[in-house]
Design an enzyme around this catalytic site. Sequence first.
Site, PDB file in Angstrom:
ATOM      1  N   TRP A 181       0.802  -1.317  -0.034  1.00  0.00           N
ATOM      2  CA  TRP A 181      -0.175   0.009  -0.056  1.00  0.00           C
ATOM      3  C   TRP A 181       0.826   1.287   0.091  1.00  0.00           C
ATOM      4  O   TRP A 181       0.224   2.377  -0.076  1.00  0.00           O
ATOM      5  CB  TRP A 181      -1.069  -0.105   1.235  1.00  0.00           C
ATOM      6  N   LYS A 182       2.176   1.106   0.032  1.00  0.00           N
ATOM      7  CA  LYS A 182       3.035   2.334   0.226  1.00  0.00           C
ATOM      8  C   LYS A 182       2.463   3.448   1.101  1.00  0.00           C
ATOM      9  O   LYS A 182       1.959   3.047   1.854  1.00  0.00           O
ATOM     10  CB  LYS A 182       3.403   2.898  -1.249  1.00  0.00           C
ATOM     11  N   GLU A 210      11.866   1.864  -4.099  1.00  0.00           N
ATOM     12  CA  GLU A 210      11.553   3.215  -3.697  1.00  0.00           C
ATOM     13  C   GLU A 210      12.431   3.518  -2.417  1.00  0.00           C
ATOM     14  O   GLU A 210      12.661   4.512  -2.218  1.00  0.00           O
ATOM     15  CB  GLU A 210       9.705   3.446  -3.380  1.00  0.00           C
ATOM     16  N   GLU A 260      10.761  -6.674  -9.328  1.00  0.00           N
ATOM     17  CA  GLU A 260      10.166  -5.433  -9.753  1.00  0.00           C
ATOM     18  C   GLU A 260      11.012  -4.473 -10.630  1.00  0.00           C
ATOM     19  O   GLU A 260      11.731  -3.682  -9.983  1.00  0.00           O
ATOM     20  CB  GLU A 260       9.633  -4.813  -8.574  1.00  0.00           C
ATOM     21  N   GLY A 307       4.470   1.555 -11.012  1.00  0.00           N
ATOM     22  CA  GLY A 307       3.430   2.711 -11.049  1.00  0.00           C
ATOM     23  C   GLY A 307       3.486   3.579 -12.462  1.00  0.00           C
ATOM     24  O   GLY A 307       3.020   4.352 -12.435  1.00  0.00           O
ATOM     25  N   SER A 341       3.117  -2.478 -11.949  1.00  0.00           N
ATOM     26  CA  SER A 341       2.007  -2.313 -12.779  1.00  0.00           C
ATOM     27  C   SER A 341       1.111  -3.839 -13.190  1.00  0.00           C
ATOM     28  O   SER A 341       0.380  -3.701 -14.113  1.00  0.00           O
ATOM     29  CB  SER A 341       2.156  -1.913 -14.228  1.00  0.00           C
ATOM     30  N   GLY A 355       0.993  -2.810  -6.062  1.00  0.00           N
ATOM     31  CA  GLY A 355       0.889  -1.518  -5.548  1.00  0.00           C
ATOM     32  C   GLY A 355      -0.675  -0.974  -5.807  1.00  0.00           C
ATOM     33  O   GLY A 355      -1.550  -1.333  -5.054  1.00  0.00           O
ATOM     34  N   GLY A 356      -0.709   0.166  -6.685  1.00  0.00           N
ATOM     35  CA  GLY A 356      -1.886   0.525  -6.993  1.00  0.00           C
ATOM     36  C   GLY A 356      -2.944  -0.262  -7.081  1.00  0.00           C
ATOM     37  O   GLY A 356      -4.156   0.160  -6.634  1.00  0.00           O
TER      38      GLY A 356
HETATM   39  P1  PGA Z   1       2.621  -0.853  -8.780  1.00  0.00           P
HETATM   40  O1  PGA Z   1       3.445  -0.943  -7.553  1.00  0.00           O
HETATM   41  O2  PGA Z   1       1.812  -2.231  -8.925  1.00  0.00           O
HETATM   42  O3  PGA Z   1       1.626   0.370  -8.424  1.00  0.00           O
HETATM   43  O4  PGA Z   1       3.272  -0.691 -10.148  1.00  0.00           O
HETATM   44  C1  PGA Z   1       4.128  -2.367  -7.574  1.00  0.00           C
HETATM   45  C2  PGA Z   1       5.262  -2.182  -6.111  1.00  0.00           C
HETATM   46  O5  PGA Z   1       5.847  -1.151  -6.256  1.00  0.00           O
HETATM   47  O6  PGA Z   1       5.357  -3.209  -5.523  1.00  0.00           O
END
Ligand code: PGA
Length: 256
Positions: free
Chosen positions: A16-17, A103, A173, A179, A219, A240-241
Amino acid sequence: MLSIAKMRTKLLFGNWKMNSLKAECSAFLAESKNLLALSNSKHIEIGLAPSYLYLDQAIAEGNGITVYAQDVSDEEKGAYTGQVSVSMLLDHSVCGSLVGHSERRAYCNETDFKCNLKIKKLLKAGLGCIYCVGETLAEYDKGFAKDVIKAQIEVGLMNLKGLDLSKLVIAYEPVWSIGTGKNASEEIAQDICSYIRSLVKDMYGEEVASSMRILYGGSVKPENIHSYLKQNDVDGALVGGASLKADSFAKLIENC
Ligand code: PGA
């Protein structure tokens, strides 16, 4: 008899960042029972990595859903302002942590060596770990992807002999796909995940390598998750998203 590779349970993990406030977490967690029932029926494991402030909430309202932190300190305790220790995760019944997300590598100077210390701390405490690796766009364009991954794996996973590696998961990743909506092709995902497995085999042998789960992330959406999961060496996804809302998470599970 099923091969060990076939016995690897698929894993879908939501990162979820720095997203979702209390009410949004609650809205998601209100669906956790349904999500767990759905994942059980599909024989896949699911988990979430919310921000630190919401770990307790996810555990309290998550009906037993696996909850990980997004990072952990490699230090035990003491004067480390802003950091959270493995003992603190244990104290709050958190099951594990992500380590080395791109990140954190980009914004917090996380090195492979630092990641190695964190992985060791988590595994020694009996906690789970999802170790993230992946190359940048410049590295990919220059054809260095595998060199970068090799260093990340060899340093990140060094000296783990004697530890229980069954709780260690690796997530490939590519930074250029996170993202951005530019997901890596299923062929790239398979090629790199199988390369990672071969590196793990060189370090820890066939048995560890063939039972280790390797995820793809970047993504991933309900529309494309299946193309990754049908690859031989891709054992799930770090999302993520598309993991932030329960209905989207449910679609990810359905399409696994
Ligand atoms: P994303 O992020 O699915 O939004 O691209 C994946 C992640 O950073 O784990």
